[in-house]
Design a protein around this motif. Sequence first.
Motif, PDB file in Angstrom:
ATOM      1  N   ASP A   1       0.793  -1.353  -0.063  1.00  0.00           N
ATOM      2  CA  ASP A   1      -0.001   0.149  -0.108  1.00  0.00           C
ATOM      3  C   ASP A   1       0.784   1.314  -0.029  1.00  0.00           C
ATOM      4  O   ASP A   1       0.349   2.388   0.283  1.00  0.00           O
ATOM      5  N   GLY A   2       2.045   1.193  -0.396  1.00  0.00           N
ATOM      6  CA  GLY A   2       2.731   2.480  -0.594  1.00  0.00           C
ATOM      7  C   GLY A   2       3.741   2.482   0.671  1.00  0.00           C
ATOM      8  O   GLY A   2       3.533   1.606   1.598  1.00  0.00           O
ATOM      9  N   PRO A   3       4.654   3.456   0.669  1.00  0.00           N
ATOM     10  CA  PRO A   3       5.538   3.542   1.848  1.00  0.00           C
ATOM     11  C   PRO A   3       4.977   4.123   3.296  1.00  0.00           C
ATOM     12  O   PRO A   3       5.331   3.866   4.325  1.00  0.00           O
ATOM     13  N   ALA A   4       3.719   4.580   3.050  1.00  0.00           N
ATOM     14  CA  ALA A   4       2.976   4.812   4.267  1.00  0.00           C
ATOM     15  C   ALA A   4       2.017   3.715   4.627  1.00  0.00           C
ATOM     16  O   ALA A   4       1.518   4.105   5.806  1.00  0.00           O
ATOM     17  N   GLY A   5       1.954   2.936   4.048  1.00  0.00           N
ATOM     18  CA  GLY A   5       1.181   1.652   4.437  1.00  0.00           C
ATOM     19  C   GLY A   5       1.910   0.744   5.309  1.00  0.00           C
ATOM     20  O   GLY A   5       3.147   1.047   5.710  1.00  0.00           O
ATOM     21  N   GLN A   6       1.649  -0.738   5.561  1.00  0.00           N
ATOM     22  CA  GLN A   6       2.153  -1.460   6.236  1.00  0.00           C
ATOM     23  C   GLN A   6       3.389  -2.017   5.445  1.00  0.00           C
ATOM     24  O   GLN A   6       3.497  -2.470   4.380  1.00  0.00           O
ATOM     25  N   HIS A   7       4.519  -2.325   6.382  1.00  0.00           N
ATOM     26  CA  HIS A   7       5.577  -2.978   5.739  1.00  0.00           C
ATOM     27  C   HIS A   7       5.876  -4.420   6.410  1.00  0.00           C
ATOM     28  O   HIS A   7       5.721  -4.352   7.624  1.00  0.00           O
ATOM     29  N   PHE A   8       6.314  -5.389   5.850  1.00  0.00           N
ATOM     30  CA  PHE A   8       6.683  -6.690   6.378  1.00  0.00           C
ATOM     31  C   PHE A   8       7.905  -7.277   5.800  1.00  0.00           C
ATOM     32  O   PHE A   8       7.718  -7.365   4.470  1.00  0.00           O
ATOM     33  N   PHE A   9       8.475  -7.758   6.404  1.00  0.00           N
ATOM     34  CA  PHE A   9       9.708  -8.414   5.738  1.00  0.00           C
ATOM     35  C   PHE A   9       9.674  -9.812   5.830  1.00  0.00           C
ATOM     36  O   PHE A   9       9.388 -10.286   6.698  1.00  0.00           O
ATOM     37  N   THR A  10      10.013 -10.439   4.696  1.00  0.00           N
ATOM     38  CA  THR A  10       9.940 -11.830   4.408  1.00  0.00           C
ATOM     39  C   THR A  10      11.013 -12.588   3.826  1.00  0.00           C
ATOM     40  O   THR A  10      11.381 -11.942   2.760  1.00  0.00           O
TER      41      THR A  10
ATOM     42  N   LEU B   1       4.397  -7.589  -6.389  1.00  0.00           N
ATOM     43  CA  LEU B   1       4.036  -7.922  -4.956  1.00  0.00           C
ATOM     44  C   LEU B   1       4.375  -6.319  -4.364  1.00  0.00           C
ATOM     45  O   LEU B   1       3.991  -6.293  -3.031  1.00  0.00           O
ATOM     46  N   VAL B   2       4.959  -5.356  -4.952  1.00  0.00           N
ATOM     47  CA  VAL B   2       5.526  -4.290  -4.332  1.00  0.00           C
ATOM     48  C   VAL B   2       6.687  -4.583  -3.384  1.00  0.00           C
ATOM     49  O   VAL B   2       6.251  -4.651  -2.189  1.00  0.00           O
ATOM     50  N   VAL B   3       7.757  -4.653  -3.897  1.00  0.00           N
ATOM     51  CA  VAL B   3       8.861  -5.111  -2.731  1.00  0.00           C
ATOM     52  C   VAL B   3      10.183  -4.193  -3.124  1.00  0.00           C
ATOM     53  O   VAL B   3      10.356  -3.728  -4.055  1.00  0.00           O
ATOM     54  N   GLU B   4      11.006  -4.162  -1.961  1.00  0.00           N
ATOM     55  CA  GLU B   4      12.238  -3.837  -1.946  1.00  0.00           C
ATOM     56  C   GLU B   4      13.155  -5.307  -1.989  1.00  0.00           C
ATOM     57  O   GLU B   4      12.785  -6.131  -1.246  1.00  0.00           O
ATOM     58  N   PHE B   5      14.175  -5.276  -2.781  1.00  0.00           N
ATOM     59  CA  PHE B   5      14.981  -6.515  -2.901  1.00  0.00           C
ATOM     60  C   PHE B   5      16.157  -6.344  -1.835  1.00  0.00           C
ATOM     61  O   PHE B   5      16.812  -5.387  -1.919  1.00  0.00           O
ATOM     62  N   HIS B   6      16.568  -7.178  -0.942  1.00  0.00           N
ATOM     63  CA  HIS B   6      17.474  -7.310  -0.235  1.00  0.00           C
ATOM     64  C   HIS B   6      18.220  -8.678  -0.354  1.00  0.00           C
ATOM     65  O   HIS B   6      17.608  -9.667  -0.408  1.00  0.00           O
ATOM     66  N   THR B   7      19.705  -8.693  -0.411  1.00  0.00           N
ATOM     67  CA  THR B   7      20.681  -9.899  -0.826  1.00  0.00           C
ATOM     68  C   THR B   7      21.615  -9.954   0.180  1.00  0.00           C
ATOM     69  O   THR B   7      22.115  -8.929   0.584  1.00  0.00           O
ATOM     70  N   PRO B   8      22.073 -10.961   0.620  1.00  0.00           N
ATOM     71  CA  PRO B   8      23.206 -11.132   1.304  1.00  0.00           C
ATOM     72  C   PRO B   8      24.546 -11.000   0.373  1.00  0.00           C
ATOM     73  O   PRO B   8      24.389 -10.821  -0.883  1.00  0.00           O
ATOM     74  N   GLN B   9      25.650 -11.258   1.192  1.00  0.00           N
ATOM     75  CA  GLN B   9      26.954 -11.027   0.451  1.00  0.00           C
ATOM     76  C   GLN B   9      27.495 -12.161  -0.117  1.00  0.00           C
ATOM     77  O   GLN B   9      28.546 -12.227  -0.368  1.00  0.00           O
ATOM     78  N   TRP B  10      26.807 -13.123  -0.180  1.00  0.00           N
ATOM     79  CA  TRP B  10      27.033 -14.306  -0.851  1.00  0.00           C
ATOM     80  C   TRP B  10      25.990 -15.000  -1.782  1.00  0.00           C
ATOM     81  O   TRP B  10      24.790 -14.442  -1.635  1.00  0.00           O
TER      82      TRP B  10
END
Length: 294
Positions: A59-68, A109-118
């Motif tokens: 729902d955009g940056p003002a809405g709920q965020h959840f990390f999965t 799904l409207v996401v930020e992508f986060h990745t490890p260093q490996w």
Amino acid sequence: MTPITEVEGRRIPLSNLEKVLYPATGTTKGELLHYCATVAGALLAHLHNRPVSFLRFPDGPAGQHFFTKNPPPGTPSWVKIAEVPRSEGKAARQVVVSDLATLMWAANLVVEFHTPQWQADAPAQADRLVLDLDPGAPASVVECCAVARWLRERLAADGLHAYAKTSGSKGLHLLSPLEPTPSDRVSTYAKTLAREAEAELAGLVTHKMAKALRPGKVFIDFSQNAAAKTTATPYTVRAKERPTVSTPVSWQEVESCADPAELTFLIGDIAARLERDGDLLGPLINLNRAGRIP
């Protein structure tokens, strides 16, 4: 009715394309998906073979965020899944964004992508070092640039090449390509660098996370080198007030930065930068300048 698009032979439903995700700029979900498709070559190169964690903000940056870290419900059967060891010894499953179809499915799904260093086939064997420079107000990315310049020279003294990108928030990320190295060893080295920077740049740097120590200083977060941690992937859009992007920047840009606006990039800025400069973080991928920590 949800429109269906075909990407590389995969049928992908794209929902709510007219939905405004960023009221500050009027940016819609459709525009966000268009951005991901436009920069897919560079974004996919940095997602390649790395298990992805998603910060979802439907729902955009003002809405709920959840990390999965787990594959979201409804993940298509054709999406690549990696078995990733967890600290308690059990294997977990995570998405690997390996092609354009998977990228567009995930972007919907409207996401930020986060990745490890490996990489997925070498867990906890880091092929890059990361230092997250996070300014405490009234410090800004301008102060981060000063710290980055010092760290660049310090890394060079150990034979390591440093490259920079904006966090897409307030700070700066420094990355160095490495020959595969155990993550815990990289973490120890990164902590040493952060402590040295605090000693050398008195009053400007802290290596401790405590909020009380951070006003007016740059916190060097070395913890993202731990095997279980992740960092915002280059070219990912962030869940901020505006659709800012974690953007590779040149050392000339770092050295000349006098105002935070100079290192703030939105989705509309990235294609032209890629066309002009190519991927400034390319050396992280081809590893032709990979170094060895002492």
